[in-house]
Design a protein around this motif. Sequence first.
Motif, PDB file in Angstrom:
ATOM      1  N   TRP A 103       0.982  -1.307  -0.163  1.00 27.22           N
ATOM      2  CA  TRP A 103      -0.113   0.024  -0.009  1.00 27.22           C
ATOM      3  C   TRP A 103       0.948   1.216  -0.048  1.00 27.22           C
ATOM      4  CZ3 TRP A 103      -0.459   3.077   4.636  1.00 27.22           C
ATOM      5  CH2 TRP A 103      -1.026   4.159   4.499  1.00 27.22           C
ATOM      6  N   LEU A 104       1.791   1.291   0.872  1.00 30.84           N
ATOM      7  CA  LEU A 104       2.769   2.384   0.737  1.00 30.84           C
ATOM      8  C   LEU A 104       3.294   2.827  -0.497  1.00 30.84           C
ATOM      9  CD1 LEU A 104       4.310   1.907   4.331  1.00 30.84           C
ATOM     10  CD2 LEU A 104       2.794   3.681   3.805  1.00 30.84           C
ATOM     11  N   LEU A 105       3.836   1.673  -0.953  1.00 34.07           N
ATOM     12  CA  LEU A 105       4.791   1.817  -2.448  1.00 34.07           C
ATOM     13  C   LEU A 105       3.560   2.365  -3.502  1.00 34.07           C
ATOM     14  CD1 LEU A 105       7.111  -1.004  -2.185  1.00 34.07           C
ATOM     15  CD2 LEU A 105       7.787   1.361  -1.968  1.00 34.07           C
ATOM     16  N   ARG A 106       2.228   1.765  -3.285  1.00 33.99           N
ATOM     17  CA  ARG A 106       1.366   2.095  -4.444  1.00 33.99           C
ATOM     18  C   ARG A 106       0.963   3.485  -4.334  1.00 33.99           C
ATOM     19  NH1 ARG A 106      -4.947   1.599  -3.806  1.00 33.99           N
ATOM     20  NH2 ARG A 106      -4.396   3.351  -2.426  1.00 33.99           N
ATOM     21  N   SER A 107       0.866   4.020  -2.913  1.00 34.81           N
ATOM     22  CA  SER A 107       0.422   5.298  -2.726  1.00 34.81           C
ATOM     23  C   SER A 107       1.555   6.355  -3.086  1.00 34.81           C
ATOM     24  CB  SER A 107      -0.168   5.361  -1.410  1.00 34.81           C
ATOM     25  OG  SER A 107      -1.375   4.447  -1.224  1.00 34.81           O
ATOM     26  N   PHE A 108       2.793   5.949  -2.253  1.00 33.42           N
ATOM     27  CA  PHE A 108       3.858   7.165  -2.102  1.00 33.42           C
ATOM     28  C   PHE A 108       5.233   6.603  -3.122  1.00 33.42           C
ATOM     29  CE2 PHE A 108       1.563   6.724   1.817  1.00 33.42           C
ATOM     30  CZ  PHE A 108       0.839   7.920   1.628  1.00 33.42           C
ATOM     31  N   GLY A 109       5.263   5.450  -3.709  1.00 30.80           N
ATOM     32  CA  GLY A 109       6.586   5.101  -4.272  1.00 30.80           C
ATOM     33  C   GLY A 109       6.915   5.357  -5.582  1.00 30.80           C
TER      34      GLY A 109
ATOM     35  N   PRO B 252       7.018   8.157  -7.306  1.00 27.82           N
ATOM     36  CA  PRO B 252       8.076   9.318  -7.425  1.00 27.82           C
ATOM     37  C   PRO B 252       9.507   8.882  -7.321  1.00 27.82           C
ATOM     38  CG  PRO B 252       6.401  10.352  -6.236  1.00 27.82           C
ATOM     39  CD  PRO B 252       5.992   8.926  -6.356  1.00 27.82           C
ATOM     40  N   ALA B 253       9.602   7.898  -6.099  1.00 28.39           N
ATOM     41  CA  ALA B 253      10.931   7.428  -5.833  1.00 28.39           C
ATOM     42  C   ALA B 253      11.500   6.468  -6.897  1.00 28.39           C
ATOM     43  CB  ALA B 253      10.953   6.786  -4.302  1.00 28.39           C
ATOM     44  N   PHE B 254      10.481   5.860  -7.468  1.00 27.29           N
ATOM     45  CA  PHE B 254      10.919   4.885  -8.524  1.00 27.29           C
ATOM     46  C   PHE B 254      11.239   5.481  -9.740  1.00 27.29           C
ATOM     47  CE2 PHE B 254       8.243   1.404  -6.458  1.00 27.29           C
ATOM     48  CZ  PHE B 254       9.249   0.569  -6.345  1.00 27.29           C
ATOM     49  N   LYS B 255      10.890   6.554 -10.154  1.00 26.71           N
ATOM     50  CA  LYS B 255      11.250   7.383 -11.219  1.00 26.71           C
ATOM     51  C   LYS B 255      12.785   8.349 -11.018  1.00 26.71           C
ATOM     52  CE  LYS B 255       6.716   7.769 -13.324  1.00 26.71           C
ATOM     53  NZ  LYS B 255       5.726   8.650 -14.016  1.00 26.71           N
TER      54      LYS B 255
ATOM     55  N   ASN C 147      15.110   6.937  -9.344  1.00 30.44           N
ATOM     56  CA  ASN C 147      16.099   5.997  -9.261  1.00 30.44           C
ATOM     57  C   ASN C 147      16.546   5.821 -10.621  1.00 30.44           C
ATOM     58  OD1 ASN C 147      17.192   3.015  -9.246  1.00 30.44           O
ATOM     59  ND2 ASN C 147      17.261   3.597  -7.218  1.00 30.44           N
ATOM     60  N   ARG C 148      17.932   5.724 -10.631  1.00 30.37           N
ATOM     61  CA  ARG C 148      18.712   5.844 -12.102  1.00 30.37           C
ATOM     62  C   ARG C 148      18.135   4.343 -12.834  1.00 30.37           C
ATOM     63  NH1 ARG C 148      24.883   5.539 -12.684  1.00 30.37           N
ATOM     64  NH2 ARG C 148      24.741   3.497 -11.875  1.00 30.37           N
ATOM     65  N   ILE C 149      18.254   3.251 -12.001  1.00 26.77           N
ATOM     66  CA  ILE C 149      17.968   1.794 -12.694  1.00 26.77           C
ATOM     67  C   ILE C 149      16.444   2.054 -12.994  1.00 26.77           C
ATOM     68  CG2 ILE C 149      17.976  -0.702 -12.347  1.00 26.77           C
ATOM     69  CD1 ILE C 149      20.208  -0.207 -10.525  1.00 26.77           C
ATOM     70  N   PHE C 150      15.424   2.123 -11.996  1.00 25.92           N
ATOM     71  CA  PHE C 150      14.055   2.011 -12.430  1.00 25.92           C
ATOM     72  C   PHE C 150      13.543   3.272 -13.300  1.00 25.92           C
ATOM     73  CE2 PHE C 150      13.979  -0.045  -7.815  1.00 25.92           C
ATOM     74  CZ  PHE C 150      13.632  -1.073  -8.292  1.00 25.92           C
ATOM     75  N   ALA C 151      14.426   4.396 -13.417  1.00 29.94           N
ATOM     76  CA  ALA C 151      14.049   5.286 -14.216  1.00 29.94           C
ATOM     77  C   ALA C 151      14.176   4.809 -15.604  1.00 29.94           C
ATOM     78  CB  ALA C 151      14.691   6.649 -14.209  1.00 29.94           C
ATOM     79  N   TYR C 152      15.360   4.072 -15.882  1.00 28.87           N
ATOM     80  CA  TYR C 152      15.657   3.573 -17.319  1.00 28.87           C
ATOM     81  C   TYR C 152      14.664   2.624 -17.651  1.00 28.87           C
ATOM     82  CZ  TYR C 152      17.823   0.873 -20.790  1.00 28.87           C
ATOM     83  OH  TYR C 152      18.225   0.312 -21.978  1.00 28.87           O
ATOM     84  N   TYR C 153      14.503   2.014 -16.532  1.00 30.01           N
ATOM     85  CA  TYR C 153      13.422   0.709 -17.075  1.00 30.01           C
ATOM     86  C   TYR C 153      11.974   1.127 -17.394  1.00 30.01           C
ATOM     87  CZ  TYR C 153      10.530  -3.417 -15.730  1.00 30.01           C
ATOM     88  OH  TYR C 153       9.649  -4.573 -15.968  1.00 30.01           O
TER      89      TYR C 153
ATOM     90  N   LEU D 285       4.564   1.570 -16.502  1.00 32.78           N
ATOM     91  CA  LEU D 285       5.591   0.647 -15.902  1.00 32.78           C
ATOM     92  C   LEU D 285       5.912   0.713 -14.444  1.00 32.78           C
ATOM     93  CD1 LEU D 285       7.745  -0.121 -19.029  1.00 32.78           C
ATOM     94  CD2 LEU D 285       6.102  -1.683 -17.984  1.00 32.78           C
ATOM     95  N   CYS D 286       5.886   1.906 -13.875  1.00 28.95           N
ATOM     96  CA  CYS D 286       6.292   1.922 -12.256  1.00 28.95           C
ATOM     97  C   CYS D 286       5.363   2.924 -11.910  1.00 28.95           C
ATOM     98  CB  CYS D 286       7.576   2.965 -12.493  1.00 28.95           C
ATOM     99  SG  CYS D 286       9.099   1.907 -12.758  1.00 28.95           S
ATOM    100  N   SER D 287       4.129   2.617 -12.182  1.00 31.48           N
ATOM    101  CA  SER D 287       2.931   3.318 -11.627  1.00 31.48           C
ATOM    102  C   SER D 287       2.839   2.739 -10.069  1.00 31.48           C
ATOM    103  CB  SER D 287       1.826   3.294 -12.381  1.00 31.48           C
ATOM    104  OG  SER D 287       1.332   1.865 -12.636  1.00 31.48           O
ATOM    105  N   GLY D 288       1.977   3.098  -9.369  1.00 30.62           N
ATOM    106  CA  GLY D 288       1.816   2.587  -8.189  1.00 30.62           C
ATOM    107  C   GLY D 288       0.949   0.986  -8.438  1.00 30.62           C
TER     108      GLY D 288
END
Length: 389
Positions: A37-43, A45-48, A50-56, A73-76
Amino acid sequence: MLGPFCCFSSGADVRRELTVAKWAYCILFTIVTIVTWLLRSFGEPAFKQNRIFAYYCSNPAAAGNAVLSSSALCSGQQVALRFSFATCCFFLLHFVLLFWCKKERDVRVGLHTSLWFWKCLLWAGGLVGFLFIPGEAIFYYANIARFGAGLFLVFVMIEMVTWVYDINEALVSKDTWWSWTALVVGSLLCFGGGLACIGAAYHYYATSPSCSLNLFFITWSLVIGLAMVAVLFVPNRLEVAGLLTSGVVFLYCSYLLVSGLSSQPINGCVRDTGMTQLWMQIVGFFLAIAAVAYSTLTLGTSHIFGTGDEDKQELPYRPDMFHLIFALASMYMAMLFTNWQLSTNPSDMWHIDRGWVSMWVKIGSKWFCEVLYLWTVIAPVVCWARDFS
């Protein structure tokens, strides 16, 4: 490390270890659910960032994705689905390894009750690793999870009806003044609570005569409630059924009615209550998580999958079915966090289980529960040749 597989514990030790194990799995499942739930609601921006996740996220081809847009792809919602997929696979692996494990002296019992460090490592590694699997796999899993979540709800309904029959039978068999008082008071509270839910449904979700669908759902619930009482007067019905069983089922189905109507998107038939509505959402959010965790725990150790016979050195519950139920619960939590849809719209922080699909799933579950209960009461009359004792 191989100690649990090299020797056998006594019967009492095995049963104590099984009790500890079921609570450990439930606590870990609840923690993963809250993290999801925490990553779905707040995660997002953090994923985008991060260099690895941003490329992915910005390279669908690199992720093997041809179904979702790069921004999804990196949506909550995607994180919730991937965590659910990892958790589901974790429990399915246990189900396969523990299949038909029923005896206390089965060497595989240790696989269920020990090796916690390696299990947590495997689970955590799966949660991280599944963030990088192809988008098509997540898309197909989400479709499969819809059916798995529905099967989980069916098991919950069966367990709930079985449980209420057991409670009613236990109170009647005691035949004391306090047991009969408990039956009467419990019945009154259940029917009163059910009627209160229906009254609230009329107030909040039938604001005008044009809300025909909501009015039908609510009024039909009243009709079925009367039928649950009337069926008790059928000759040769199921003996363990009574006012308490009908009251509990009526209360539960009334709750499903309100919960289903509250899942509707805001429209002209939903009364806007401002801040009160927000607090209702917050309370409902935590109640939903607690209810799923508790339902999964009780269902995983339920007698509907077989009762352990101590004389035959059988386990008090089936570890394989325990893990299967948790796998189905993982699918159900994925549907709660994604509102039973595959759209990529971001979800509100406190909103889970929202949308028209979610509403119909709950209303359908309510109807299934009502039909299941009514059928169990009149089954001895229809199938008179069978023994229902």
